[in-house]
Design an enzyme around this catalytic site. Structure first.
Site, mmCIF file in Angstrom:
data_model
loop_
_atom_site.group_PDB
_atom_site.id
_atom_site.type_symbol
_atom_site.label_atom_id
_atom_site.label_comp_id
_atom_site.label_asym_id
_atom_site.label_seq_id
_atom_site.Cartn_x
_atom_site.Cartn_y
_atom_site.Cartn_z
ATOM 1 N N ASP A 1 5.881 7.061 -0.748
ATOM 2 C CA ASP A 1 7.670 6.812 -0.183
ATOM 3 C C ASP A 1 7.421 7.603 0.996
ATOM 4 O O ASP A 1 6.934 8.095 1.523
ATOM 5 C CB ASP A 1 8.003 7.856 -1.503
ATOM 6 C CG ASP A 1 9.377 7.143 -1.750
ATOM 7 O OD1 ASP A 1 9.682 6.426 -0.769
ATOM 8 O OD2 ASP A 1 10.603 7.838 -2.148
ATOM 9 N N ASN B 1 10.125 -3.448 -7.140
ATOM 10 C CA ASN B 1 10.055 -3.118 -6.112
ATOM 11 C C ASN B 1 10.184 -4.758 -4.991
ATOM 12 O O ASN B 1 10.549 -5.834 -4.140
ATOM 13 C CB ASN B 1 8.661 -2.897 -5.217
ATOM 14 C CG ASN B 1 8.990 -1.389 -4.699
ATOM 15 O OD1 ASN B 1 7.164 -1.153 -4.664
ATOM 16 N ND2 ASN B 1 9.806 -1.294 -5.314
HETATM 17 C C1 FPP Z 1 7.802 3.005 -0.804
HETATM 18 O O1 FPP Z 1 8.417 3.712 1.060
HETATM 19 C C2 FPP Z 1 6.064 2.165 -0.611
HETATM 20 C C3 FPP Z 1 6.328 1.053 -0.720
HETATM 21 C C4 FPP Z 1 6.956 0.150 -1.568
HETATM 22 C C5 FPP Z 1 4.766 1.075 -0.309
HETATM 23 C C6 FPP Z 1 3.709 1.433 -0.788
HETATM 24 C C7 FPP Z 1 2.697 0.610 -0.036
HETATM 25 C C8 FPP Z 1 2.237 0.806 0.903
HETATM 26 C C9 FPP Z 1 1.896 2.194 1.620
HETATM 27 C C10 FPP Z 1 1.117 0.034 1.282
HETATM 28 C C11 FPP Z 1 -0.563 0.377 0.705
HETATM 29 C C12 FPP Z 1 -1.254 0.211 -0.037
HETATM 30 C C13 FPP Z 1 -1.843 -0.856 0.082
HETATM 31 C C14 FPP Z 1 -2.490 -0.741 -1.908
HETATM 32 C C15 FPP Z 1 -2.930 -1.220 1.009
HETATM 33 P P1 FPP Z 1 9.922 3.093 0.598
HETATM 34 O O2 FPP Z 1 9.791 1.476 1.178
HETATM 35 O O3 FPP Z 1 10.465 2.864 -0.523
HETATM 36 O O4 FPP Z 1 10.500 3.975 1.961
HETATM 37 P P2 FPP Z 1 12.053 4.060 2.226
HETATM 38 O O5 FPP Z 1 12.591 4.819 0.713
HETATM 39 O O6 FPP Z 1 12.141 5.386 2.825
HETATM 40 O O7 FPP Z 1 12.547 3.636 2.102
#
Ligand code: FPP
Length: 235
Positions: free
Chosen positions: A15, A63
């Site tokens: 996250d 998501n």
């Molecule tokens: C949460 O951060 C993250 C995600 C929804 C995506 C996670 C995906 C990756 C790290 C890509 C790598 C994975 C693979 C399988 C290649 P957020 O967007 O919710 O962050 P925020 O809370 O700061 O907005």
């Protein structure tokens, strides 16, 4: 990493990619790219130190509600990384499994998912569960439906359903439950991750955004885990 008992199964909620990008006045997709890069580093490290099962939350059932542009960018990122995974995790003896409803992804990605699972199936090292279009409640419902179907088919009786028996109906069938779940980024919630399996997991929260999460932070989480006394409901 100092010697000592390692958690057999570690879960990570990756996250904070969006906030990482925002801090740099960059688009959120750049944060996901940095997060994906870090994902590779941490997977390798976990495998090297001897973690047997690692489950990472890459995309939740919730998501899809993000802007189409961000969802599209994430799907492209998964595709790029799975192609790379086909090449490099193979050398590391990592077995990749997908947990979640991957049928909802575009065909190209689904094919790649099947290819990665098949190619890595003979690997004997760390099992990496990639949670993609995963939701803990959806997983439990899916298991309950599958059990009901087995009852309907005369394969078992309702009273056969014990906690152990239900394990077989989960995506993580046959795997130990997570001992340690790490959530970077400062949020302190479970967000529908491994709901059934996390019953006795130790949770460690860090105020670090996922792209900044280092191998030493994994060490640190394991140290914290070791310092806790797990009682599993006993005294
Ligand atoms: C949460 O951060 C993250 C995600 C929804 C995506 C996670 C995906 C990756 C790290 C890509 C790598 C994975 C693979 C399988 C290649 P957020 O967007 O919710 O962050 P925020 O809370 O700061 O907005």
């Amino acid at each position: 990493m100092e010697d000592g008992i390692l958690p057999a199964h570690v879960g990570i909620i990756m996250d904070g990619n969006g906030r990482w990008a925002k801090k740099r006045l960059q688009p959120r997709t750049l944060g996901h790219r940095a997060g994906a890069q870090n994902f590779r580093t941490i997977i390798r490290y976990a495998s090297q130190i001897g973690i047997k099962y690692l489950t990472v939350y890459a995309f939740s059932t919730e998501n899809w509600s993000r802007p189409a542009e961000e969802v599209g960018a994430l799907l492209r990122l998964f595709k790029d990384y799975l192609e790379e995974a086909l090449r490099d995790f193979m050398d590391e003896n990592i077995r990749v499994r997908f947990i979640g409803d991957v049928a909802a992804f575009p065909q190209e990605l689904r094919e790649l998912i099947a290819e990665v699972e098949e190619a890595s199936a003979p690997k004997t090292g760390m099992v990496l569960n990639l949670a993609m279009n995963y939701g803990g409640r959806a997983e439990i419902l899916r298991g309950a439906k599958a059990f009901a179907e087995d009852v309907q088919a005369g394969l078992c009786q309702p009273e056969d359903l014990t906690e152990e028996a239900f394990d077989r109906y989960l995506y993580t069938a046959g795997q130990p439950a997570p001992d340690l779940i790490i959530r970077p980024s400062g949020e302190q919630r479970v967000s529908n991750f491994l709901l059934w399996q996390c019953a006795y997991a130790e949770f460690v929260y860090f105020d670090i955004l996922w792209p900044d999460f280092k191998p030493q932070d994994l060490d640190r989480a394991i140290e914290i885990y070791r310092s806790r006394q797990r009682r599993f409901g006993g005294v």
